[in-house]
Design an enzyme around this catalytic site. Structure first.
Site, short mmCIF file in Angstrom:
data_model
loop_
_atom_site.label_atom_id
_atom_site.label_comp_id
_atom_site.label_asym_id
_atom_site.label_seq_id
_atom_site.Cartn_x
_atom_site.Cartn_y
_atom_site.Cartn_z
N TYR A 137 0.77 -1.28 0.05
CA TYR A 137 0.04 0.08 0.03
C TYR A 137 0.80 1.30 -0.03
O TYR A 137 0.31 2.36 0.18
CB TYR A 137 -0.90 0.08 1.39
CG TYR A 137 -2.15 -1.15 1.09
CD1 TYR A 137 -2.06 -1.88 -0.04
CD2 TYR A 137 -2.89 -1.16 2.13
CE1 TYR A 137 -2.91 -2.88 0.05
CE2 TYR A 137 -3.93 -2.09 2.22
CZ TYR A 137 -4.16 -2.82 0.93
OH TYR A 137 -5.21 -3.83 0.88
N LYS A 187 4.30 -14.72 0.17
CA LYS A 187 3.99 -15.23 -1.28
C LYS A 187 5.61 -15.38 -1.85
O LYS A 187 5.70 -14.91 -2.98
CB LYS A 187 3.13 -14.39 -2.02
CG LYS A 187 2.78 -14.88 -3.43
CD LYS A 187 2.26 -16.44 -3.29
CE LYS A 187 1.71 -17.09 -4.49
NZ LYS A 187 1.40 -18.56 -4.32
N ASP A 220 -1.89 -17.86 -0.30
CA ASP A 220 -3.05 -18.74 -0.83
C ASP A 220 -3.29 -19.95 -0.08
O ASP A 220 -4.60 -20.42 0.28
CB ASP A 220 -2.91 -19.11 -2.33
CG ASP A 220 -1.42 -19.98 -2.44
OD1 ASP A 220 -0.64 -19.60 -1.59
OD2 ASP A 220 -1.00 -20.27 -3.67
N ASP A 244 -4.83 -7.44 5.21
CA ASP A 244 -5.98 -6.90 4.91
C ASP A 244 -7.00 -7.86 4.33
O ASP A 244 -8.17 -8.13 4.66
CB ASP A 244 -5.79 -5.80 3.61
CG ASP A 244 -6.96 -4.74 3.58
OD1 ASP A 244 -8.13 -5.23 4.31
OD2 ASP A 244 -7.00 -4.03 2.62
N ASP A 248 -10.33 -10.07 6.52
CA ASP A 248 -11.76 -10.20 6.26
C ASP A 248 -12.28 -11.61 6.34
O ASP A 248 -13.54 -12.12 6.87
CB ASP A 248 -12.09 -9.78 4.80
CG ASP A 248 -12.35 -8.39 4.97
OD1 ASP A 248 -11.84 -7.68 6.15
OD2 ASP A 248 -12.59 -7.58 3.98
#
Length: 352
Positions: A137, A187, A220, A244, A248
């Site tokens: 970000y 990742k 993932d 982020d 969720d």
């Protein structure tokens, strides 16, 4: 009796509804714990943007800097692109006040049913430490040749040793106080520079915390495992983007976005920290009086904890826990009830 000066930014959508509804409960908890809370309201957000062309004034950070803490209701408006709202208010506050820890607890409370089969109260209880000021970000990049066939967009992620080490160390500290298990999410198979760098920093910091078991997961696989085996997670540390997304998922597997609190924290206290529910502005239910206030209430608990007012923090958190465990207590529609926002807060105040 001390007094804390708190800036509130109710923001957009249901933000003002939940912030205003929770205010009496917050005052009750503070009074019972022997201190006062003075709030100053700033009506910044997309309504302000539509009138002034900016989400907050140019001197907004200067006006917030001397408060003991900040509380945000929600950001987002169907008539304004999300990148405008985010980059105009929340991200400048996070970065400007070096709120490098985004802390998000995920708890399956008694009385709440997970959408996943086979999990009962307390089975899922983990906290995510998300790097909050750089990473994916970072505002580095741009667009060139707009309107042409070769229009180009470049967005660069930024990972500094200082920024990575301090969030990783904060997560290790949390793991020592909890169950001693840390999951680091990257990742690094595909992002061989930034994410391998992250892995290297984790290994370096790990030497200072020999009692903490470390699990390294690709993002993932982590997304899959938060659904397949959420009960096995304790502390999760991740970059800005991955944290982020995964939080969720965490909110959903523990029952509802309406129960998810969040803190954007400057641990050193050099700048004020900001607390917020993560449910967003929910424009589809604005004005209906049915927004779930519990994420807001739990975020206030986190705020008081960060200020060192543990008695008030515990009283609020425990009231929510008891409320959810009580089958007769009023609930908003998102968690299976038919009650409104005000009724839920009134019931919580009676428990305090």
């Amino acid at each position: 009796m001390g007094t804390y000066d708190i800036a509130t930014i109710p923001g957009d959508g249901i933000g003002p509804e939940v912030v205003d509804a929770a205010a009496p409960l917050v005052a009750d908890a503070a009074e019972a714990a022997g201190f006062d809370v003075e709030t100053t309201r700033f009506d910044w957000g997309t309504e302000y943007y539509l009138d002034h062309g900016e989400m907050m004034p140019d001197d907004g950070l200067d006006r917030l800097a001397d408060f003991d803490a900040l509380f945000l209701g929600a950001v987002g408006h169907p008539e304004v692109p999300d990148h405008v709202t985010l980059h105009g208010l929340l991200l400048p506050i996070r970065k400007g006040f070096d709120q490098y820890v985004c802390k998000r607890p995920n708890v399956l409370f008694e009385g709440i049913e997970s959408p996943l089969r086979g999990y009962s109260a307390g089975d899922i209880d983990f906290v995510v430490y998300r790097e909050n000021t750089e990473g994916e970000y970072a505002d580095i990049g741009g667009r060139e040749h707009r309107g042409f066939a070769h229009e180009t967009a470049v967005q660069s992620a930024l990972f500094t040793r200082r920024g990575t080490e301090r969030i990783v160390r904060a997560a290790f500290e949390a793991a020592t106080e909890r169950e001693g298990h840390l999951a680091s999410i990257t990742k690094s198979n595909a992002q061989a520079h930034s994410m391998v760098f992250w892995d290297d920093v984790v290994e370096e910091v790990r030497a200072d915390y020999p009692s903490v078991e470390v699990e390294r997961l690709l993002v993932d696989a982590a997304a899959m495992d938060l659904i397949r085996r959420p009960d096995e997670f304790d502390v999760v540390v991740a970059s800005n983007l991955f944290g982020d997304v995964l939080t969720d998922i965490g909110a959903q597997v523990t029952g509802s976005m309406g129960l998810a609190p969040s803190g954007n924290i400057n641990p050193e206290g050099e700048y004020p920290s900001l607390f917020e529910p993560v449910h967003g502005s929910a424009p589809d239910i604005v004005g209906d009086g049915i927004a779930n206030p519990l994420a807001t209430v739990l975020s206030w608990s986190m705020l008081f904890e960060t200020l060192g007012e543990q008695a008030a923090a515990d009283a609020i958190w425990d009231a929510v826990v008891a409320h959810l465990a009580d089958e007769s207590a009023p609930r908003t529609p998102d968690i299976g009830g038919s009650a409104g926002t005000e009724a839920v807060v009134a019931a919580l105040r009676s428990r305090l």
